[in-house]
Design a protein around this motif. Structure first.
Motif, PDB file in Angstrom:
ATOM      1  N   LEU A 105       0.837  -1.203   0.000  1.00 29.66           N
ATOM      2  CA  LEU A 105       0.000   0.000   0.000  1.00 29.66           C
ATOM      3  C   LEU A 105       0.872   1.254   0.000  1.00 29.66           C
ATOM      4  O   LEU A 105       0.616   2.195  -0.755  1.00 29.66           O
ATOM      5  N   ASP A 106       1.913   1.272   0.830  1.00 34.82           N
ATOM      6  CA  ASP A 106       2.809   2.434   0.881  1.00 34.82           C
ATOM      7  C   ASP A 106       3.466   2.680  -0.478  1.00 34.82           C
ATOM      8  O   ASP A 106       3.580   3.823  -0.919  1.00 34.82           O
ATOM      9  N   ILE A 107       3.878   1.623  -1.143  1.00 36.35           N
ATOM     10  CA  ILE A 107       4.477   1.750  -2.478  1.00 36.35           C
ATOM     11  C   ILE A 107       3.446   2.299  -3.456  1.00 36.35           C
ATOM     12  O   ILE A 107       3.732   3.204  -4.245  1.00 36.35           O
ATOM     13  N   PHE A 108       2.234   1.760  -3.411  1.00 35.02           N
ATOM     14  CA  PHE A 108       1.189   2.197  -4.333  1.00 35.02           C
ATOM     15  C   PHE A 108       0.848   3.674  -4.120  1.00 35.02           C
ATOM     16  O   PHE A 108       0.679   4.416  -5.094  1.00 35.02           O
ATOM     17  N   VAL A 109       0.756   4.111  -2.864  1.00 35.11           N
ATOM     18  CA  VAL A 109       0.380   5.498  -2.561  1.00 35.11           C
ATOM     19  C   VAL A 109       1.419   6.468  -3.133  1.00 35.11           C
ATOM     20  O   VAL A 109       1.067   7.553  -3.602  1.00 35.11           O
ATOM     21  N   ASP A 111       3.140   5.968  -5.847  1.00 36.02           N
ATOM     22  CA  ASP A 111       3.038   5.949  -7.313  1.00 36.02           C
ATOM     23  C   ASP A 111       1.770   5.197  -7.719  1.00 36.02           C
ATOM     24  O   ASP A 111       1.827   4.027  -8.122  1.00 36.02           O
ATOM     25  N   PRO A 112       0.626   5.873  -7.608  1.00 40.67           N
ATOM     26  CA  PRO A 112      -0.660   5.192  -7.868  1.00 40.67           C
ATOM     27  C   PRO A 112      -1.014   5.112  -9.351  1.00 40.67           C
ATOM     28  O   PRO A 112      -1.981   5.706  -9.812  1.00 40.67           O
ATOM     29  N   THR A 113      -0.223   4.372 -10.101  1.00 37.44           N
ATOM     30  CA  THR A 113      -0.472   4.294 -11.540  1.00 37.44           C
ATOM     31  C   THR A 113      -0.948   2.926 -12.013  1.00 37.44           C
ATOM     32  O   THR A 113      -1.444   2.807 -13.123  1.00 37.44           O
ATOM     33  N   ASN A 114      -0.804   1.894 -11.182  1.00 41.41           N
ATOM     34  CA  ASN A 114      -1.131   0.538 -11.603  1.00 41.41           C
ATOM     35  C   ASN A 114      -2.554   0.183 -11.168  1.00 41.41           C
ATOM     36  O   ASN A 114      -2.821  -0.085 -10.003  1.00 41.41           O
ATOM     37  N   HIS A 115      -3.456   0.171 -12.137  1.00 44.06           N
ATOM     38  CA  HIS A 115      -4.867  -0.099 -11.842  1.00 44.06           C
ATOM     39  C   HIS A 115      -5.070  -1.504 -11.265  1.00 44.06           C
ATOM     40  O   HIS A 115      -5.858  -1.705 -10.339  1.00 44.06           O
ATOM     41  N   LYS A 116      -4.334  -2.483 -11.787  1.00 46.96           N
ATOM     42  CA  LYS A 116      -4.475  -3.853 -11.274  1.00 46.96           C
ATOM     43  C   LYS A 116      -4.043  -3.938  -9.817  1.00 46.96           C
ATOM     44  O   LYS A 116      -4.652  -4.648  -9.021  1.00 46.96           O
ATOM     45  N   GLU A 117      -2.986  -3.210  -9.457  1.00 48.55           N
ATOM     46  CA  GLU A 117      -2.533  -3.201  -8.065  1.00 48.55           C
ATOM     47  C   GLU A 117      -3.574  -2.523  -7.174  1.00 48.55           C
ATOM     48  O   GLU A 117      -3.833  -2.970  -6.056  1.00 48.55           O
ATOM     49  N   HIS A 118      -4.199  -1.475  -7.686  1.00 44.21           N
ATOM     50  CA  HIS A 118      -5.274  -0.812  -6.944  1.00 44.21           C
ATOM     51  C   HIS A 118      -6.412  -1.796  -6.669  1.00 44.21           C
ATOM     52  O   HIS A 118      -6.908  -1.912  -5.541  1.00 44.21           O
ATOM     53  N   TRP A 166      -5.725   6.774  -5.448  1.00 48.64           N
ATOM     54  CA  TRP A 166      -6.224   6.508  -6.803  1.00 48.64           C
ATOM     55  C   TRP A 166      -7.065   7.677  -7.313  1.00 48.64           C
ATOM     56  O   TRP A 166      -6.940   8.079  -8.462  1.00 48.64           O
ATOM     57  N   ALA A 167      -7.896   8.247  -6.443  1.00 52.43           N
ATOM     58  CA  ALA A 167      -8.736   9.387  -6.830  1.00 52.43           C
ATOM     59  C   ALA A 167      -7.868  10.600  -7.167  1.00 52.43           C
ATOM     60  O   ALA A 167      -8.143  11.310  -8.144  1.00 52.43           O
TER      61      ALA A 167
END
Length: 175
Positions: A105-109, A111-118, A166-167
């Protein structure tokens, strides 16, 4: 449904039988020792009499503890659980989320570009909320009820962080 839990602990001596680890994990998770499988390096560790060295275990090895539960039922019948076992169930779920999902989650936040990871993180966090929802604490068990409430709040906050990232990304892309 399969629940995977990650727990850190010190390994005993190499000649210790696997059963000793299985018993320790059963005591810690409050699951019957036969209710879960132990997996190391892709192999199911079946022989409880074998020494842990036979499985190639060493410090910093990863052992997967995999147990089956029915998502429509609490982890065990409520009448057979004590408040302490309910709290242990909640702590185990929260520990699993913190160790397996929070780093992603920390990695995604960032760089929130990967829709599948979201989608993946959202689904796994929702599954955790459902498992916590399946935990039943007696009305008199104030500590267990508070622990469950706090755990739900923490996992929900993680889900909110995911969705907010993501938003924000979607708003930036649209602008």
């Amino acid at each position: 449904m399969t629940v995977t839990v990650k727990i850190s602990f010190d390994l005993p001596a190499p000649d210790t039988p696997l059963y000793a680890i299985r018993k320790s994990l059963a005591d810690y998770t409050h699951l019957p020792h036969h209710a879960f499988k132990l997996i190391h390096a892709g192999a199911i560790m079946k022989d409880d009499a074998a020494p842990i060295s036979a499985y190639g275990l060493h410090p910093n090895s990863t052992i997967a503890l995999i147990g089956a539960t029915d998502p429509r039922q609490p982890l065990a019948p409520p009448q057979s659980q004590s408040e302490r076992s309910i709290i242990a169930t909640i702590e185990t779920e929260l520990h699993a989320v913190r160790t397996s999902l929070l780093p992603d989650l920390d990695i995604f936040v960032r760089d929130p570009t990967n829709h599948k990871e979201h989608l993946r993180l959202g689904e796994l966090l929702l599954q955790s909320l459902l498992r916590l929802d399946g935990v039943t604490a007696e009305p008199a068990w104030e500590d267990a009820r508070q622990q469950r409430k706090d755990a739900v709040r923490e996992v929900q906050d993680m889900l909110d962080r995911l969705d907010n990232a993501w938003a924000a990304r979607s708003a930036t892309v649209a602008a």
